[in-house]
Design a protein around this motif. Structure first.
Motif, short mmCIF file in Angstrom:
data_model
loop_
_atom_site.label_atom_id
_atom_site.label_comp_id
_atom_site.label_asym_id
_atom_site.label_seq_id
_atom_site.Cartn_x
_atom_site.Cartn_y
_atom_site.Cartn_z
N SER A 4 1.44 16.09 15.21
CA SER A 4 1.24 17.20 14.27
C SER A 4 -0.21 17.63 14.12
N PHE A 5 -1.16 16.76 14.43
CA PHE A 5 -2.57 17.03 14.16
C PHE A 5 -3.07 18.27 14.92
N HIS A 6 -2.53 18.50 16.12
CA HIS A 6 -2.99 19.63 16.93
C HIS A 6 -2.66 20.98 16.30
N TRP A 7 -1.69 21.02 15.37
CA TRP A 7 -1.34 22.28 14.71
C TRP A 7 -2.23 22.57 13.50
N MET A 8 -3.02 21.61 13.07
CA MET A 8 -3.72 21.72 11.80
C MET A 8 -5.13 22.28 11.94
N ASP A 9 -5.66 22.77 10.80
CA ASP A 9 -7.09 23.04 10.69
C ASP A 9 -7.74 21.67 10.50
N LYS A 10 -8.20 21.09 11.58
CA LYS A 10 -8.57 19.68 11.58
C LYS A 10 -9.77 19.39 10.68
N THR A 11 -10.76 20.27 10.71
CA THR A 11 -11.94 20.07 9.86
C THR A 11 -11.55 20.08 8.39
N LYS A 12 -10.71 21.02 8.01
CA LYS A 12 -10.29 21.12 6.61
C LYS A 12 -9.47 19.91 6.19
N VAL A 13 -8.54 19.49 7.04
CA VAL A 13 -7.69 18.34 6.70
C VAL A 13 -8.52 17.07 6.57
N LEU A 14 -9.44 16.84 7.51
CA LEU A 14 -10.27 15.64 7.44
C LEU A 14 -11.15 15.65 6.19
N GLY A 15 -11.61 16.83 5.79
CA GLY A 15 -12.36 16.94 4.55
C GLY A 15 -11.53 16.59 3.34
N GLY A 44 0.80 -1.22 0.00
CA GLY A 44 0.00 0.00 0.00
C GLY A 44 0.84 1.27 0.00
N ARG A 45 0.13 2.40 0.11
CA ARG A 45 0.78 3.71 0.17
C ARG A 45 0.41 4.40 1.48
N LEU A 46 1.38 5.12 2.04
CA LEU A 46 1.21 5.84 3.30
C LEU A 46 1.34 7.33 3.07
N LEU A 47 0.47 8.11 3.70
CA LEU A 47 0.56 9.57 3.68
C LEU A 47 0.87 10.04 5.09
N ASP A 48 1.98 10.75 5.25
CA ASP A 48 2.42 11.27 6.54
C ASP A 48 2.26 12.78 6.53
N LEU A 49 1.32 13.30 7.32
CA LEU A 49 1.04 14.74 7.35
C LEU A 49 1.80 15.40 8.49
N GLY A 50 2.50 16.49 8.19
CA GLY A 50 3.35 17.13 9.19
C GLY A 50 4.52 16.22 9.51
N ALA A 51 5.19 15.76 8.45
CA ALA A 51 6.19 14.68 8.58
C ALA A 51 7.47 15.12 9.27
N ALA A 75 1.48 22.50 3.11
CA ALA A 75 0.75 22.41 4.36
C ALA A 75 -0.26 21.28 4.24
N ALA A 76 -0.60 20.67 5.36
CA ALA A 76 -1.56 19.57 5.33
C ALA A 76 -2.90 20.04 4.77
N GLU A 77 -3.25 21.28 5.03
CA GLU A 77 -4.53 21.82 4.57
C GLU A 77 -4.59 21.99 3.05
N ASP A 78 -3.45 21.96 2.39
CA ASP A 78 -3.39 22.23 0.95
C ASP A 78 -3.18 20.98 0.10
N ILE A 79 -3.22 19.81 0.71
CA ILE A 79 -3.03 18.59 -0.07
C ILE A 79 -4.16 18.42 -1.08
N GLU A 80 -3.84 17.79 -2.21
CA GLU A 80 -4.81 17.62 -3.29
C GLU A 80 -4.94 16.15 -3.68
N GLU A 81 -6.05 15.82 -4.34
CA GLU A 81 -6.31 14.44 -4.74
C GLU A 81 -5.32 13.94 -5.78
N SER A 82 -4.57 14.86 -6.39
CA SER A 82 -3.55 14.44 -7.35
C SER A 82 -2.45 13.60 -6.70
N LEU A 83 -2.36 13.62 -5.37
CA LEU A 83 -1.39 12.77 -4.67
C LEU A 83 -1.75 11.30 -4.80
#
Length: 274
Positions: free
Chosen positions: A112-123, A39-46, A93-101
């Motif tokens: 790292s999650f506590h630094w993020m706009d959590k609603t936006k990232v989860l969306g 599989g593939r792994l995405l690490d946000l705020g790596a 930024a985690a908030e700017d990730i796109e589906e092209s990944l």
């Protein structure tokens, strides 16, 4: 507030002293998601790679998302030294990730999650995580990086020294004061597609030298070297003196808990897995 300003001057200490993702967390995730190297792994705020590297044999590709150029440089240097080929940095930024990944089996957020706009990232993650995949959020509860809320006597003493130099309120980089979110991680997850979750508290212990304690302290947003300016040597000497008086042998035995939350898509609205 930007991630770059929060950790300005901390990258080299982050790379050298921050702990990698603990094997106990890796094992839980390996079992939960049946990780088999395909599989593939995405690490946000790596950051400098501490969360990504322990997973190199469990995924064919890892995308490490990091907005701070200094952190990325440290991470890429470490990957080159270790000859790791299947981790690729993505400057964002985690908030700017796109589906092209592309699609990912698992997304992790290590301290790292506590630094993020959590609603936006989860969306954003709704379009990036495979139907059977999920999210893992983990961090240390206690220890030097959690010093501000630690109940350990030595951490309380060091916190008081920091406050004498920088003020009573916790800093978040040079320009900001840290603001505690009134909602928990699971509050945000409950409002998202990923509303089935498990929470774990995993006890660990380890030995830590005085240099390691200081190195971890300088890796934080609330006590990195840039915050102290010309007072940095005085601060360092005072912390060393305090640690040596409490631990004359030069080593601290640390006990803390690791927090882990695993979240998957729910089928029937908000639900907590027990």
């Amino acid at each position: 507030m930007t991630y770059r300003s929060i950790f300005g001057g901390a990258a080299s200490f982050y790379a050298r002293y921050r702990h990698k993702c603990h094997g106990k967390i890796v094992n839980v995730l390996k079992s939960e998601f049946q990780l088999d190297g395909t599989g593939r792994l995405l690490d946000l705020g790596a950051g400098s790679g501490q969360s990504s590297i322990p997973y190199i044999k469990l995924f064919r590709e890892i995308i490490a998302v990091e907005v701070n150029p200094e952190m990325m440089a440290e991470g890429k240097k470490k990957l080159a030294e270790m000859n790791i080929k299947n981790i690729k940095y993505h400057n964002s930024a985690a908030e700017d990730i796109e589906e092209s990944l592309g699609l990912f089996q698992l997304t992790i957020c290590g301290s790292s999650f506590h630094w993020m706009d959590k609603t936006k990232v989860l969306g954003k993650l709704e379009g990036l995580i495979e139907p059977s995949g999920g999210i893992a959020i983990f961090s240390s509860i206690g220890g030097v990086t959690g010093l501000w809320n630690s109940l350990e006597p030595i951490d309380i003493k060091i916190k008081r020294i920091i406050q004498r130099y920088l003020g009573e309120k916790r800093k978040a980089g040079k320009e900001e004061i840290y603001s505690q979110d009134q909602k928990s991680f699971t509050d945000y997850l409950s409002e998202s597609q990923f509303n089935q979750f498990k929470e774990y508290s995993i006890p660990i212990s380890y030995t830590q030298s005085i240099d390691e304690y200081l190195g971890l302290l300088f890796s934080t947003s609330f006590a990195n070297q840039e915050l102290f300016g010309e007072e940095i040597k005085n601060f360092e000497n005072e912390v060393r003196s305090c640690l040596k008086s409490e631990f004359p042998e030069g080593n601290l035995t640390r006990r803390e808990n690791l927090y882990l939350c695993i979240a998957k898509r729910g089928r029937m609205g908000k639900k907590r897995i027990k």
